[in-house]
Write a protein that holds these residues in place. Structure first.
Motif, PDB file in Angstrom:
ATOM      1  N   GLY A 184       0.851  -1.562  -0.471  1.00 56.22           N
ATOM      2  CA  GLY A 184       0.109   0.350  -0.179  1.00 56.22           C
ATOM      3  C   GLY A 184       0.756   1.392   0.380  1.00 56.22           C
ATOM      4  O   GLY A 184       0.387   2.782   0.232  1.00 56.22           O
ATOM      5  N   GLU A 185       1.995   1.569   0.205  1.00 57.16           N
ATOM      6  CA  GLU A 185       3.013   1.980   0.009  1.00 57.16           C
ATOM      7  C   GLU A 185       4.343   2.134  -1.092  1.00 57.16           C
ATOM      8  O   GLU A 185       4.080   1.220  -1.644  1.00 57.16           O
ATOM      9  N   CYS A 186       4.070   3.719  -1.309  1.00 58.46           N
ATOM     10  CA  CYS A 186       5.363   3.663  -2.756  1.00 58.46           C
ATOM     11  C   CYS A 186       6.475   3.863  -2.250  1.00 58.46           C
ATOM     12  O   CYS A 186       5.955   5.031  -1.565  1.00 58.46           O
ATOM     13  N   PHE A 187       7.726   3.781  -3.228  1.00 57.46           N
ATOM     14  CA  PHE A 187       8.802   3.838  -2.425  1.00 57.46           C
ATOM     15  C   PHE A 187       9.617   5.246  -3.738  1.00 57.46           C
ATOM     16  O   PHE A 187       9.412   3.746  -4.856  1.00 57.46           O
ATOM     17  N   CYS A 188      10.133   5.226  -3.539  1.00 61.65           N
ATOM     18  CA  CYS A 188      11.362   6.061  -5.034  1.00 61.65           C
ATOM     19  C   CYS A 188      11.936   5.306  -5.648  1.00 61.65           C
ATOM     20  O   CYS A 188      12.927   4.846  -4.340  1.00 61.65           O
ATOM     21  N   VAL A 189      12.109   4.921  -6.555  1.00 59.49           N
ATOM     22  CA  VAL A 189      13.189   4.695  -7.141  1.00 59.49           C
ATOM     23  C   VAL A 189      15.050   4.730  -6.356  1.00 59.49           C
ATOM     24  O   VAL A 189      15.766   3.920  -6.814  1.00 59.49           O
ATOM     25  N   GLY A 190      14.673   5.947  -6.672  1.00 57.53           N
ATOM     26  CA  GLY A 190      16.282   6.318  -6.137  1.00 57.53           C
ATOM     27  C   GLY A 190      16.439   6.481  -5.039  1.00 57.53           C
ATOM     28  O   GLY A 190      18.141   5.987  -4.516  1.00 57.53           O
ATOM     29  N   CYS A 191      16.175   6.937  -4.080  1.00 59.03           N
ATOM     30  CA  CYS A 191      16.397   7.259  -2.604  1.00 59.03           C
ATOM     31  C   CYS A 191      15.086   5.651  -1.494  1.00 59.03           C
ATOM     32  O   CYS A 191      16.278   6.318  -0.243  1.00 59.03           O
ATOM     33  N   ARG A 192      14.769   5.537  -2.114  1.00 55.29           N
ATOM     34  CA  ARG A 192      13.665   4.229  -1.459  1.00 55.29           C
ATOM     35  C   ARG A 192      13.011   5.077  -0.334  1.00 55.29           C
ATOM     36  O   ARG A 192      12.901   4.383   0.441  1.00 55.29           O
ATOM     37  N   ILE A 193      12.816   6.276  -0.258  1.00 55.35           N
ATOM     38  CA  ILE A 193      11.730   6.843   1.174  1.00 55.35           C
ATOM     39  C   ILE A 193      10.494   6.730   0.225  1.00 55.35           C
ATOM     40  O   ILE A 193       9.965   7.252  -0.410  1.00 55.35           O
ATOM     41  N   PRO A 194       9.704   6.226   1.159  1.00 54.56           N
ATOM     42  CA  PRO A 194       8.159   6.588   0.905  1.00 54.56           C
ATOM     43  C   PRO A 194       7.600   7.449   0.570  1.00 54.56           C
ATOM     44  O   PRO A 194       7.631   8.129   1.066  1.00 54.56           O
TER      45      PRO A 194
END
Length: 162
Positions: free
Chosen positions: A60-70
């Motif tokens: 249910g969360e989305c994580f940046c492919v660059g820094c992995r921060i949700p």
């Protein structure tokens, strides 16, 4: 109730292809209460900058492919002006699957019909008249083939007890 993602073909390879497709998908998915408003935007990573618009999704969360921060979808921090600890509850449609524990199971990770797992993300927020976040929808768009899905469908935002 199981959460099965229904994918629709997007506009891959056409001049209109891009994150705008996922914005159209989210129109009318979140309903504002009387006096409230709805805000819809394509997500970009605050840490990596506005050019980073690709995310992986899990639980249910989305994580940046660059820094992995949700993005902060599942805990209430997706809208910085109204950030308060919260949890999501289904309203009609089930929430995305989330296996117990910190790791990820294959069922936690959505893939488009072609098997891609990186997406453009758009978020629709229902805000009350006082600015408190009440509902959220999240749409995913595969930048490779344009496939679209409604990942979180009008989930209710419930404050967490302090």
């Amino acid at each position: 109730m199981d959460h099965e993602i229904a994918w629709t073909p997007g506009a891959a390879g056409h001049a209109s292809a891009g994150p705008e497709d996922v914005l159209r998908l989210l129109r009318n998915t979140v309903r504002a209460e009387p006096g409230g408003r709805v805000e819809i935007a394509v997500a970009a990573c605050e840490m990596c900058g506005p050019e980073e618009m690709e995310f992986e999704a899990a639980k249910g969360e989305c994580f940046c492919v660059g820094c992995r921060i949700p993005l902060g979808i599942t805990d209430g921090y997706v809208h910085p002006a109204t950030a308060r600890p919260c949890r999501l509850e289904p309203s009609g449609a089930p929430l995305p699957p989330a296996s117990p524990g910190p790791g990820f199971e294959p069922s936690d990770l959505p893939r488009c019909p072609a098997g891609h797992d990186v997406f453009h993300v758009a978020v629709a927020l229902a805000l009350a008249a006082d600015g408190v976040l009440r509902g959220i929808s999240v749409g995913l768009r595969c930048p490779e083939d344009g496939a679209l899905c409604l990942y979180v469908d009008n989930a209710r935002v419930v404050p967490r007890a302090a």
